[in-house]
Design a protein around this motif. Structure first.
Motif, short mmCIF file in Angstrom:
data_model
loop_
_atom_site.label_atom_id
_atom_site.label_comp_id
_atom_site.label_asym_id
_atom_site.label_seq_id
_atom_site.Cartn_x
_atom_site.Cartn_y
_atom_site.Cartn_z
N VAL A 94 -39.00 5.48 -4.97
CA VAL A 94 -38.85 4.69 -6.21
C VAL A 94 -37.91 5.40 -7.19
O VAL A 94 -37.11 4.85 -8.00
N ASP A 95 -38.03 6.85 -7.11
CA ASP A 95 -36.95 7.63 -7.97
C ASP A 95 -35.46 7.35 -7.52
O ASP A 95 -34.68 7.08 -8.29
N ALA A 96 -35.44 7.07 -6.13
CA ALA A 96 -34.05 6.66 -5.79
C ALA A 96 -33.60 5.31 -6.17
O ALA A 96 -32.38 5.19 -6.55
N ALA A 149 -34.66 4.21 -9.12
CA ALA A 149 -34.08 4.53 -10.29
C ALA A 149 -32.76 5.03 -10.31
O ALA A 149 -32.03 4.53 -11.43
N HIS A 150 -32.35 5.96 -9.63
CA HIS A 150 -31.19 6.36 -9.76
C HIS A 150 -30.07 5.27 -9.50
O HIS A 150 -29.00 5.54 -10.15
N LEU A 151 -30.21 4.53 -8.67
CA LEU A 151 -29.43 3.35 -8.25
C LEU A 151 -29.12 2.56 -9.49
O LEU A 151 -27.92 1.98 -10.00
N PRO A 196 -34.38 5.71 -18.67
CA PRO A 196 -35.63 5.96 -18.08
C PRO A 196 -35.77 7.36 -17.73
O PRO A 196 -36.89 7.92 -17.88
N HIS A 197 -34.91 8.08 -16.89
CA HIS A 197 -34.99 9.51 -16.78
C HIS A 197 -35.34 10.29 -18.09
O HIS A 197 -36.03 11.23 -18.21
N ALA A 198 -34.42 10.11 -19.19
CA ALA A 198 -34.62 10.77 -20.35
C ALA A 198 -36.06 10.51 -20.81
O ALA A 198 -36.67 11.58 -21.46
N PRO A 247 -45.98 12.51 -11.78
CA PRO A 247 -44.79 12.84 -10.89
C PRO A 247 -43.65 12.11 -11.22
O PRO A 247 -43.67 11.05 -11.79
N HIS A 248 -42.44 12.74 -11.16
CA HIS A 248 -41.10 12.18 -11.47
C HIS A 248 -40.86 10.71 -11.22
O HIS A 248 -40.63 10.01 -11.91
N GLY A 249 -41.22 10.41 -9.82
CA GLY A 249 -40.99 9.10 -9.20
C GLY A 249 -41.61 8.22 -9.89
O GLY A 249 -41.03 6.97 -10.45
FE LIG Z 1 -34.88 11.34 -10.69
#
Ligand SMILES: [Fe+2]
Length: 357
Positions: free
Chosen positions: A188-190, A192-194, A258-260, A272-274
Protein backbone atom coordinates in the motif's frame (compact mmCIF):
# COMPACT_ATOMS: atom_id res chain seq x y z
CA UNK A 1 12.38 18.56 -17.05
CA UNK A 2 14.94 16.65 -15.06
CA UNK A 3 15.75 13.06 -14.30
CA UNK A 4 18.24 11.80 -11.73
CA UNK A 5 18.80 8.15 -10.92
CA UNK A 6 22.46 7.66 -9.94
CA UNK A 7 21.83 4.23 -8.37
CA UNK A 8 22.84 1.15 -10.36
CA UNK A 9 19.86 -1.16 -10.03
CA UNK A 10 19.81 -4.94 -10.44
CA UNK A 11 16.64 -6.98 -9.91
CA UNK A 12 16.91 -10.73 -10.29
CA UNK A 13 17.03 -14.04 -8.52
CA UNK A 14 20.27 -14.56 -6.51
CA UNK A 15 21.04 -10.89 -7.01
CA UNK A 16 23.60 -10.53 -4.20
CA UNK A 17 25.70 -13.50 -5.35
CA UNK A 18 25.45 -12.45 -8.99
CA UNK A 19 26.93 -9.03 -8.19
CA UNK A 20 29.82 -9.98 -5.95
CA UNK A 21 32.21 -8.02 -8.18
CA UNK A 22 30.14 -4.86 -7.79
CA UNK A 23 30.16 -5.38 -4.01
CA UNK A 24 33.94 -5.97 -4.02
CA UNK A 25 34.50 -2.69 -5.84
CA UNK A 26 32.94 -0.52 -3.12
CA UNK A 27 35.40 -0.99 -0.25
CA UNK A 28 37.40 -3.17 2.12
CA UNK A 29 35.33 -3.13 5.32
CA UNK A 30 31.53 -3.12 5.17
CA UNK A 31 29.36 -1.61 7.89
CA UNK A 32 26.15 -3.64 7.64
CA UNK A 33 23.11 -1.76 8.93
CA UNK A 34 19.99 -3.78 9.62
CA UNK A 35 17.06 -4.34 11.98
CA UNK A 36 16.68 -6.72 14.88
CA UNK A 37 15.89 -9.93 13.05
CA UNK A 38 14.20 -10.05 9.65
CA UNK A 39 17.43 -9.90 7.60
CA UNK A 40 18.62 -12.96 9.53
CA UNK A 41 15.34 -14.81 9.04
CA UNK A 42 14.90 -14.15 5.31
CA UNK A 43 18.46 -15.12 4.36
CA UNK A 44 19.55 -11.74 3.00
CA UNK A 45 22.17 -11.17 5.71
CA UNK A 46 23.67 -14.65 5.23
CA UNK A 47 23.78 -14.11 1.45
CA UNK A 48 25.64 -10.84 1.91
CA UNK A 49 28.09 -12.25 4.46
CA UNK A 50 28.87 -15.19 2.17
CA UNK A 51 29.77 -12.83 -0.67
CA UNK A 52 31.85 -10.54 1.55
CA UNK A 53 33.80 -13.54 2.90
CA UNK A 54 34.32 -14.92 -0.59
CA UNK A 55 35.57 -11.50 -1.70
CA UNK A 56 37.95 -11.24 1.28
CA UNK A 57 36.11 -8.15 2.57
CA UNK A 58 35.73 -7.72 6.33
CA UNK A 59 32.51 -6.48 7.93
CA UNK A 60 30.84 -5.22 11.11
CA UNK A 61 27.12 -5.71 11.75
CA UNK A 62 24.98 -3.04 13.43
CA UNK A 63 21.57 -4.66 13.97
CA UNK A 64 19.94 -2.09 16.24
CA UNK A 65 17.88 -0.14 13.71
CA UNK A 66 14.36 0.28 15.06
CA UNK A 67 11.20 0.99 13.07
CA UNK A 68 11.18 4.70 12.21
CA UNK A 69 14.86 5.10 13.15
CA UNK A 70 15.87 8.12 15.18
CA UNK A 71 18.68 10.62 14.79
CA UNK A 72 20.06 9.20 18.07
CA UNK A 73 20.32 5.69 16.58
CA UNK A 74 22.07 7.09 13.50
CA UNK A 75 24.64 8.83 15.69
CA UNK A 76 25.22 5.71 17.79
CA UNK A 77 25.74 3.67 14.61
CA UNK A 78 28.12 6.30 13.23
CA UNK A 79 30.39 5.80 16.27
CA UNK A 80 30.33 2.04 15.79
CA UNK A 81 31.11 2.37 12.06
CA UNK A 82 34.00 4.74 12.73
CA UNK A 83 35.46 2.42 15.39
CA UNK A 84 35.33 -0.43 12.86
CA UNK A 85 37.06 1.79 10.25
CA UNK A 86 34.41 0.77 7.73
CA UNK A 87 34.72 2.35 4.29
CA UNK A 88 31.29 1.50 2.89
CA UNK A 89 27.79 0.88 4.24
CA UNK A 90 25.25 -1.83 3.41
CA UNK A 91 21.61 -1.27 4.38
CA UNK A 92 19.56 -4.48 4.48
CA UNK A 93 15.85 -4.55 5.29
CA UNK A 94 12.81 -2.35 4.83
CA UNK A 95 12.77 1.41 4.67
CA UNK A 96 14.04 1.89 8.20
CA UNK A 97 17.48 0.20 7.80
CA UNK A 98 17.93 1.60 4.28
CA UNK A 99 17.03 5.17 5.34
CA UNK A 100 19.28 4.85 8.39
CA UNK A 101 22.15 3.48 6.25
CA UNK A 102 22.07 6.63 4.12
CA UNK A 103 22.24 8.95 7.13
CA UNK A 104 24.95 6.80 8.78
CA UNK A 105 27.05 6.75 5.57
CA UNK A 106 26.74 10.53 5.40
CA UNK A 107 27.73 11.09 9.04
CA UNK A 108 30.62 8.58 8.91
CA UNK A 109 32.21 10.77 6.27
CA UNK A 110 31.97 13.85 8.52
CA UNK A 111 33.24 12.39 11.81
CA UNK A 112 33.70 15.76 13.51
CA UNK A 113 30.14 16.95 12.86
CA UNK A 114 27.24 16.69 15.31
CA UNK A 115 23.76 15.45 14.35
CA UNK A 116 22.68 18.85 13.06
CA UNK A 117 24.84 18.24 9.96
CA UNK A 118 22.03 15.89 8.85
CA UNK A 119 19.84 18.95 8.50
CA UNK A 120 22.45 21.41 7.19
CA UNK A 121 23.16 21.61 3.46
CA UNK A 122 26.65 21.08 2.01
CA UNK A 123 29.68 19.17 3.29
CA UNK A 124 31.26 15.86 2.34
CA UNK A 125 29.37 13.22 0.36
CA UNK A 126 28.31 9.95 2.00
CA UNK A 127 30.43 6.80 2.00
CA UNK A 128 29.41 4.34 -0.76
CA UNK A 129 26.12 2.56 0.01
CA UNK A 130 24.57 -0.74 -1.05
CA UNK A 131 20.83 -1.15 -0.46
CA UNK A 132 19.14 -4.55 -0.26
CA UNK A 133 15.36 -4.21 0.17
CA UNK A 134 13.50 -7.00 1.96
CA UNK A 135 10.01 -5.49 1.82
CA UNK A 136 7.96 -4.40 -1.19
CA UNK A 137 7.11 -0.81 -0.40
CA UNK A 138 9.50 1.90 0.59
CA UNK A 139 11.56 2.19 -2.58
CA UNK A 140 14.35 3.60 -0.43
CA UNK A 141 16.88 1.56 -2.46
CA UNK A 142 16.42 4.03 -5.35
CA UNK A 143 15.70 7.33 -3.62
CA UNK A 144 17.92 9.93 -2.01
CA UNK A 145 15.49 10.26 0.90
CA UNK A 146 16.24 9.38 4.50
CA UNK A 147 13.37 9.97 6.92
CA UNK A 148 14.34 9.98 10.59
CA UNK A 149 12.42 10.30 13.84
CA UNK A 150 13.02 13.65 15.51
CA UNK A 151 12.08 13.30 19.17
CA UNK A 152 12.78 17.01 19.67
CA UNK A 153 10.09 17.90 17.10
CA UNK A 154 7.79 14.97 17.98
CA UNK A 155 7.55 13.84 14.33
CA UNK A 156 9.51 12.28 11.46
CA UNK A 157 11.56 14.50 9.17
CA UNK A 158 13.65 13.86 6.03
CA UNK A 159 17.30 14.82 6.29
CA UNK A 160 18.29 17.78 4.12
CA UNK A 161 20.73 15.80 1.94
CA UNK A 162 19.85 13.59 -0.99
CA UNK A 163 21.82 10.37 -0.47
CA UNK A 164 21.28 7.79 -3.21
CA UNK A 165 22.65 4.26 -2.76
CA UNK A 166 25.40 3.41 -5.25
CA UNK A 167 24.03 -0.08 -5.77
CA UNK A 168 20.53 -1.56 -5.27
CA UNK A 169 20.32 -5.35 -5.23
CA UNK A 170 16.71 -6.54 -5.45
CA UNK A 171 15.76 -10.18 -4.93
CA UNK A 172 12.12 -11.21 -4.51
CA UNK A 173 12.99 -14.30 -2.48
CA UNK A 174 13.44 -12.16 0.62
CA UNK A 175 9.71 -11.36 0.78
CA UNK A 176 8.42 -14.86 -0.04
CA UNK A 177 8.09 -15.78 3.64
CA UNK A 178 7.50 -12.29 5.03
CA UNK A 179 4.50 -11.86 7.35
CA UNK A 180 1.38 -10.97 5.38
CA UNK A 181 0.91 -7.73 7.31
CA UNK A 182 4.36 -6.55 6.10
CA UNK A 183 3.56 -7.40 2.46
CA UNK A 184 0.21 -5.60 2.62
CA UNK A 185 1.39 -2.49 4.48
CA UNK A 186 4.42 -2.02 2.26
CA UNK A 187 2.50 -2.73 -0.96
CA UNK A 188 0.00 0.00 0.00
CA UNK A 189 2.93 2.33 0.67
CA UNK A 190 4.25 1.58 -2.85
CA UNK A 191 0.81 2.38 -4.31
CA UNK A 192 0.80 5.63 -2.34
CA UNK A 193 4.20 6.56 -3.82
CA UNK A 194 2.89 5.90 -7.33
CA UNK A 195 -0.29 7.95 -6.83
CA UNK A 196 1.49 10.85 -5.11
CA UNK A 197 4.13 10.94 -7.85
CA UNK A 198 1.38 11.23 -10.50
CA UNK A 199 -0.72 13.82 -8.63
CA UNK A 200 2.20 16.14 -8.11
CA UNK A 201 3.30 19.50 -9.53
CA UNK A 202 6.73 17.97 -10.25
CA UNK A 203 5.31 15.14 -12.39
CA UNK A 204 6.50 15.11 -15.99
CA UNK A 205 6.86 12.52 -18.72
CA UNK A 206 10.10 11.25 -17.15
CA UNK A 207 8.56 10.59 -13.72
CA UNK A 208 5.37 9.29 -15.37
CA UNK A 209 7.48 6.71 -17.21
CA UNK A 210 8.21 4.84 -13.98
CA UNK A 211 4.98 5.80 -12.17
CA UNK A 212 2.59 4.44 -14.78
CA UNK A 213 4.73 1.33 -15.34
CA UNK A 214 4.62 0.86 -11.56
CA UNK A 215 0.83 1.33 -11.40
CA UNK A 216 0.31 -1.30 -14.12
CA UNK A 217 2.64 -3.72 -12.38
CA UNK A 218 0.93 -3.06 -9.03
CA UNK A 219 -2.40 -3.95 -10.70
CA UNK A 220 -0.89 -7.23 -11.91
CA UNK A 221 0.28 -7.96 -8.36
CA UNK A 222 -3.10 -7.25 -6.79
CA UNK A 223 -4.13 -10.93 -6.41
CA UNK A 224 -0.99 -11.52 -4.33
CA UNK A 225 -1.54 -8.37 -2.28
CA UNK A 226 -5.15 -9.39 -1.63
CA UNK A 227 -3.91 -12.92 -0.95
CA UNK A 228 -6.28 -14.56 -3.39
CA UNK A 229 -3.17 -16.20 -4.91
CA UNK A 230 -0.19 -17.46 -2.89
CA UNK A 231 3.00 -15.58 -3.54
CA UNK A 232 5.74 -17.39 -5.49
CA UNK A 233 9.23 -16.33 -6.56
CA UNK A 234 8.09 -14.74 -9.83
CA UNK A 235 5.28 -12.80 -8.14
CA UNK A 236 7.63 -11.70 -5.37
CA UNK A 237 10.09 -10.24 -7.91
CA UNK A 238 7.20 -8.44 -9.60
CA UNK A 239 6.04 -6.94 -6.29
CA UNK A 240 9.57 -5.78 -5.55
CA UNK A 241 9.82 -4.24 -9.03
CA UNK A 242 6.54 -2.34 -8.55
CA UNK A 243 7.96 -0.95 -5.31
CA UNK A 244 11.27 0.00 -6.96
CA UNK A 245 9.45 1.74 -9.82
CA UNK A 246 7.47 3.65 -7.19
CA UNK A 247 10.73 4.65 -5.52
CA UNK A 248 12.18 5.83 -8.84
CA UNK A 249 9.05 7.96 -9.34
CA UNK A 250 9.16 9.74 -5.98
CA UNK A 251 12.91 10.18 -6.39
CA UNK A 252 11.92 12.64 -9.15
CA UNK A 253 8.80 14.25 -7.70
CA UNK A 254 8.82 13.75 -3.93
CA UNK A 255 5.79 12.62 -1.99
CA UNK A 256 3.02 15.02 -1.19
CA UNK A 257 0.01 15.61 1.08
CA UNK A 258 -0.87 12.05 2.21
CA UNK A 259 2.72 11.36 3.27
CA UNK A 260 2.92 14.72 5.01
CA UNK A 261 -0.31 13.95 6.90
CA UNK A 262 0.97 10.52 7.91
CA UNK A 263 4.13 11.40 9.82
CA UNK A 264 2.47 12.75 12.95
CA UNK A 265 0.08 9.77 13.03
CA UNK A 266 3.01 7.37 12.97
CA UNK A 267 5.01 9.28 15.55
CA UNK A 268 2.21 9.97 18.01
CA UNK A 269 -0.10 6.98 17.56
CA UNK A 270 2.33 4.34 16.26
CA UNK A 271 0.25 3.77 13.11
CA UNK A 272 2.41 1.84 10.59
CA UNK A 273 3.57 3.96 7.67
CA UNK A 274 1.69 2.03 4.94
CA UNK A 275 -1.59 2.27 6.84
CA UNK A 276 -1.11 5.96 7.62
CA UNK A 277 -0.38 6.95 4.00
CA UNK A 278 -2.95 4.59 2.45
CA UNK A 279 -5.86 6.10 4.36
CA UNK A 280 -5.70 9.43 2.47
CA UNK A 281 -5.09 8.22 -1.10
CA UNK A 282 -8.67 8.04 -2.37
CA UNK A 283 -9.54 11.43 -0.88
CA UNK A 284 -6.37 12.92 -2.35
CA UNK A 285 -7.31 11.62 -5.81
CA UNK A 286 -10.90 12.91 -5.50
CA UNK A 287 -9.74 16.51 -5.90
CA UNK A 288 -7.25 15.87 -8.73
CA UNK A 289 -7.80 16.80 -12.36
CA UNK A 290 -10.41 14.48 -13.82
CA UNK A 291 -8.33 13.21 -16.77
CA UNK A 292 -5.29 12.63 -14.62
CA UNK A 293 -7.31 10.86 -11.90
CA UNK A 294 -8.91 8.56 -14.47
CA UNK A 295 -5.54 7.70 -16.01
CA UNK A 296 -4.09 6.81 -12.59
CA UNK A 297 -7.10 4.72 -11.56
CA UNK A 298 -7.21 2.90 -14.90
CA UNK A 299 -3.51 2.05 -14.77
CA UNK A 300 -3.88 0.70 -11.23
CA UNK A 301 -6.98 -1.29 -12.16
CA UNK A 302 -9.65 0.65 -10.26
CA UNK A 303 -12.98 1.74 -11.73
CA UNK A 304 -13.21 4.83 -9.51
CA UNK A 305 -11.92 6.30 -6.26
CA UNK A 306 -14.58 4.43 -4.26
CA UNK A 307 -13.14 1.11 -5.49
CA UNK A 308 -9.69 2.26 -4.36
CA UNK A 309 -11.11 3.48 -1.03
CA UNK A 310 -12.80 0.15 -0.38
CA UNK A 311 -9.70 -1.92 -1.18
CA UNK A 312 -7.44 0.18 1.01
CA UNK A 313 -9.98 0.12 3.82
CA UNK A 314 -10.15 -3.69 3.56
CA UNK A 315 -6.36 -4.15 3.36
CA UNK A 316 -5.14 -1.52 5.81
CA UNK A 317 -7.98 -0.02 7.88
CA UNK A 318 -6.90 2.97 9.93
CA UNK A 319 -8.37 4.20 13.17
CA UNK A 320 -7.01 7.55 14.17
CA UNK A 321 -8.04 9.98 16.83
CA UNK A 322 -9.94 12.94 15.34
CA UNK A 323 -7.97 15.54 17.30
CA UNK A 324 -4.69 14.04 16.09
CA UNK A 325 -5.89 14.08 12.47
CA UNK A 326 -6.83 17.74 12.81
CA UNK A 327 -3.53 18.62 14.42
CA UNK A 328 -1.68 16.90 11.60
CA UNK A 329 -3.81 18.70 9.00
CA UNK A 330 -3.06 22.05 10.62
CA UNK A 331 0.67 21.37 10.56
CA UNK A 332 0.55 20.40 6.85
CA UNK A 333 -1.40 23.58 6.07
CA UNK A 334 1.56 25.47 7.56
CA UNK A 335 4.08 23.54 5.40
CA UNK A 336 4.48 25.43 2.10
CA UNK A 337 7.11 22.96 0.84
CA UNK A 338 4.56 20.13 0.86
CA UNK A 339 1.61 22.23 -0.29
CA UNK A 340 3.48 23.37 -3.38
CA UNK A 341 3.79 19.76 -4.59
CA UNK A 342 0.01 19.37 -4.67
CA UNK A 343 -1.40 20.37 -8.08
CA UNK A 344 -4.63 21.80 -6.67
CA UNK A 345 -4.99 24.54 -4.09
CA UNK A 346 -5.60 23.30 -0.57
CA UNK A 347 -7.48 25.46 1.88
CA UNK A 348 -8.96 24.50 5.23
CA UNK A 349 -12.17 23.20 3.65
CA UNK A 350 -10.38 20.84 1.26
CA UNK A 351 -7.98 19.73 3.99
CA UNK A 352 -10.94 18.79 6.18
CA UNK A 353 -12.24 16.60 3.34
CA UNK A 354 -8.82 15.00 2.85
CA UNK A 355 -8.80 13.84 6.47
CA UNK A 356 -12.38 12.52 6.40
CA UNK A 357 -11.65 8.83 6.70
FE1 LIG B 1 6.09 5.98 1.95
Amino acid sequence: MKYRMPTRVFSESNCIANHSDDIAALGQHAFIVTGHGSAKRNGSLDDMIAVLQENGQSYTIFDEIEENPSVETVMKARESGLRAKADFVIGIGGGSPMDAAKAIALMMNRPESDWQALYTAGGSPALPIIAVPTTCGTGSEVTGVSVLTRYDLKTKLSITHKVFPDLALIDGKYICNAPRRIIVNTAVDALAHLIESCINTQADCFSDMSAFAGLRLWAECRPYIENTVLIDAEAAQKLMNASTLAGMSIAQTGTTIPHALSYMLTYRAGIPHGIAVGAFQANYLDFADNTRRTAVLNAAGFSDTDALRTLIHDLTPMQADRALLEESAESVLRNPAKLKLCPYPIDETIMRKLIEI
